[in-house]
Write an enzyme that holds these catalytic residues in place. Structure first.
Site, short mmCIF file in Angstrom:
data_model
loop_
_atom_site.label_atom_id
_atom_site.label_comp_id
_atom_site.label_asym_id
_atom_site.label_seq_id
_atom_site.Cartn_x
_atom_site.Cartn_y
_atom_site.Cartn_z
N ASP A 73 0.82 -1.21 0.00
CA ASP A 73 0.00 0.00 0.00
C ASP A 73 0.86 1.26 0.00
O ASP A 73 1.93 1.31 0.62
CB ASP A 73 -0.90 -0.02 1.24
CG ASP A 73 -1.80 1.19 1.34
OD1 ASP A 73 -2.63 1.38 0.45
OD2 ASP A 73 -1.65 1.96 2.31
N GLU A 92 1.14 -0.53 -5.15
CA GLU A 92 0.19 0.54 -5.41
C GLU A 92 1.02 1.82 -5.50
O GLU A 92 1.37 2.41 -4.49
CB GLU A 92 -0.86 0.66 -4.30
CG GLU A 92 -1.94 1.67 -4.65
CD GLU A 92 -2.40 2.53 -3.48
OE1 GLU A 92 -3.38 3.27 -3.65
OE2 GLU A 92 -1.77 2.48 -2.41
#
EC number: 2.4.1.18
Length: 729
Positions: free
Chosen positions: A409, A462
């Site tokens: 993330d 990401e």
């Protein structure tokens, strides 16, 4: 009873009595302090204490309390080893070995590897581990807190009294350790610390804890030492090939707690194994991607503010329950990918923040160590022990739980020192630049270690910027990820389909521009949870027009996505065209399937997954420019796109999209081969709730050069529809 005299100096006695002694092994246990050996213990509230021979049970010392301090001392008769026999109020008697009768626990190699960021099985050294020491079973506790004056372990086993079990510091590593006999799995515990300034800190959960209490409780729990009996050898042996860039990867992204809420039953891993895994398999997804399941105090963070990076959240069951779920997914042929958050952590007082009274895991300077957007602390990636902590966490999920990959993330927030900061709110790197060189080195180290120790597992970034080489190998100077989310494709494509079809001709580049960089990385095309929360509405809610046009637009979006180069990811609810945006306290709107139009969208997703997997041209060269060729990319006036997907030795797939509600008849498209072409996908099919405009299942290409191809097809293009055709034979 009060002991009139003691060999212990007053300062040490007071420190033990008040729980501030920083070197308990120097004074507790058996010591030869004077003319005869003595045994000391800190047992506040005890009524009577004896030391007894372990073998015979004979009393070898009677310990008396010193001046009401809770510190007991007695002259030792006989030899080690011994046990303490303690009488508590109410006549309760406890027998246990003395924690201060055991020697050093962690080996020098453990401590050295941790300091060098190379202890990749950190949870076997730090945290709470059931162990047998000198023939005695108990729990070995260890925690890194180099700047603390004193650390104690507290729990139900000592009435949460920080005076009872102060720990030994292992210099220079800064690790504190203690073996507590006769306790085991299921025990709740925390660490009680005194900071470098002498202030007592909030009690801390275990940074390397492998199990936790159910939130909102914040205690750690001693995990079972029993390894799970895996049955997925065949899966693990074959997953490297199955997850390679030339394979069809499709991810169904799920927040487990709000996927489906059963009546009268908790959402747990057993329920998910019974319901979610068959659902994902039926829809044809290759992978299940879970929003973070690492332990987190606040459910409203969806797991993105974790504090237990080694523990599956207790919300859904015990660690072994999660292992059983992964095993069941593998048995069904489904891979499991976890969202993993190494970019930041929350500042809850029981967590990592100012863990030993200093900025230990984070940067001290808020310009480096605090995320203004998220009110979270930023890890100090340049500190070797912090790197070790994070890399060991990643490996824990990949090795202990057989997870098939991690989606990392917020990588962009790690790479840039000025991420979401004003000009005077960040600190340049040593060369004056904005790149976070320590984070780059950490990510390269992480990905290199994962490739070495967890072969076949995938790491997915990401990353929302144009940082070069995200999926390039570390040997070539890249970050070393296997795949990267294509955030540019997501943004441009959604912006395009949100437009009224009348205006799409002016936004034509929203579809074509992504092919300029589509092969610069190994991409995943994400329609994730981030696009259906915080007022953004649902996917179908973004579509223009009446209800029929909304559904047709959504089907066309999916048709474009599944035929576009790149692996696929769809967040739950998108497959049923859920009308409301995602609510983590609710569930997917399963009632929508009562409407044939919504049920048709679900059927389309199933068929797109199967077509993507069955046609090599749609997936084999997802990451290579040779796998794509424009046929029509410039028909702005009609908002029509046509392209070929290609793979050596395989039938080409011709994809044509008409992004207006006007059917187009006799639309000529160039084709590389002649003969009959079958229509293998038509998003306007009545099977999916469409108007069934198309080409009757097949159409013949004639020898008539067009669009640079030797043959041509005369096609009927359905309104707001995408068709895919394959040559027969």
């Amino acid at each position: 009873m009060t002991l009139a005299s003691t060999t212990l100096d007053r300062a040490s006695l007071d420190a033990l009595a008040h729980g501030t002694h920083g070197d308990p092994f120097a004074v507790l246990g058996r010591h030869d302090d004077g003319s005869s050996p003595v045994i000391r213990a800190v047992l506040p509230g005890a009524e009577h204490v004896e030391a007894v021979d372990r073998a015979t049970g004979a009393v070898v010392a009677t310990l008396q309390e010193i001046d009401g301090t809770g510190v007991f001392e007695g002259e030792a008769r006989g030899v080690d080893p011994y046990r303490l026999r303690i009488t508590w109020p109410g006549g309760v008697t406890q027998e246990t070995e003395d924690p201060y009768s055991f020697g050093l626990l962690l080996g020098d190699l453990d401590l050295h590897l941790f300091g060098e960021s190379r202890h990749f099985e950190l949870a076997s050294a730090l945290g709470a581990n059931v162990a047998t020491v000198d023939g005695v079973t108990g729990v070995r506790f260890a925690v890194w807190a180099p700047n603390a004056r004193r650390v104690a372990v507290i729990g139900d086993f000592n009435a949460w009294d920080s005076r009872r079990h102060p720990m030994r510091q292992r210099l220079p590593s800064g690790v504190w350790e203690l073996f507590v006999p006769r306790i085991g799995p299921g025990e709740r515990y925390k660490f009680a610390l005194i900071g470098p300034d002498g202030a007592r800190l909030p009690d801390k959960a275990d940074p390397v804890g492998r199990a936790f209490e159910l939130a909102p409780a914040t205690g750690s729990v001693v995990a079972s030492p029993e390894p799970y009996a895996w049955t997925d050898d065949s899966w693990m042996d074959s997953r490297a090939a199955a997850q390679s860039p030339d394979k069809p990867l499709t991810f169904y992204e799920v927040h487990l707690g709000s996927w489906r809420t059963p009546d009268g039953r908790a959402v747990d891993w057993a329920y998910a194994a019974e319901t979610l895994i068959p659902y994902v398999k039926d829809l044809g997804f290759t992978h299940l991607e879970l929003l973070p399941i690492t332990e987190h105090p606040f459910g409203g963070s969806w797991g993105y503010q974790p504090l237990g990076l080694f523990a599956p959240t207790a919300r859904y069951g015990a660690p072994e329950d999660f292992a059983r779920f992964v095993d069941a997914a593998h048995a069904a042929g489904i891979g499991v990918v976890l969202d993993w958050v190494p970019a930041h952590f929350p500042t809850d007082p029981h967590g990592l923040y100012r863990f030993d009274g200093t900025a230990l895991y984070e940067h001290a300077d808020p310009r480096e160590g605090f995320h203004i957007d998220w009110n979270t602390a930023i890890y100090n990636f340049g500190r070797r022990e912090v790197q070790n902590f994070l890399i060991a966490s990643a490996l824990h999920w990949l090795e202990t739980f057989h997870v098939d990959g991690l989606r990392v993330d917020a990588v962009a927030s790690m790479l840039y020192r000025d991420y979401s900061r004003k000009a005077d709110e960040w600190v340049p790197n040593q060369y004056g630049g904005r790149e976070n060189l320590e984070a780059v080195q950490f990510l390269q180290h992480l990905n290199a270690v994962v490739r070495e120790r967890a072969p076949g597992a995938i790491m997915v970034a990401e990353e929302s910027t144009a940082w070069p080489g995200v999926t390039k190998s570390t040997e070539e100077g890249g970050l070393g990820f296997h795949y990267k989310w294509n955030m540019g494709w997501m943004h441009d494509t959604l912006h395009y389909v949100e437009q009224n079809p009348i205006y799409r001709q002016y936004n034509h580049d929203g579809i074509t521009f992504g092919l300029v960089y589509a092969f610069s990385e190994k991409f995943v095309l994400p329609l994730s949870h981030d696009e259906v929360v915080h007022g953004k509405g649902s996917l179908i809610g973004k579509m223009p027009g009446d209800q029929w046009q909304k559904l047709a637009n959504l089907r066309a979006l999916y048709g474009l996505m599944w035929t576009h180069p790149g692996k696929k990811l769809l967040f739950m609810g998108g497959e049923v065209a859920q009308g409301a945006e995602w609510n983590h306290d609710g569930q997917v709107d399963w009632r929508a399937l009562d409407d044939p139009g919504h049920a048709g969208v679900q059927r389309l997703i199933r068929d797109l997954n199967r077509a993507y997997a069955a046609q090599p041209a749609l997936h084999r060269l997802d990451s290579a420019p040779e796998g794509f060729r424009w046929i029509v990319g410039d028909d702005r006036a009609n908002s029509v796109f046509a392209f070929l997907r290609l793979a050596d030795g395989e039938a080409p797939i011709l994809v044509v999209a008409n992004m207006t509600p006007v059917p187009r008849h006799g639309y000529r498209i160039g084709a590389p081969v002649g003969g009959e072409w079958s229509e293998i996908v038509n998003t306007d099919s009545s099977l999916y709730g469409g108007s069934n405009v198309g080409n009757g299942g097949a159409v013949r290409a004639v020898e008539a050069p067009s669009h640079g191809e030797p043959f041509a097809l005369e096609l009927t293009l359905p309104p707001l529809g995408v068709i895919a055709l394959r040559p027969n034979g």
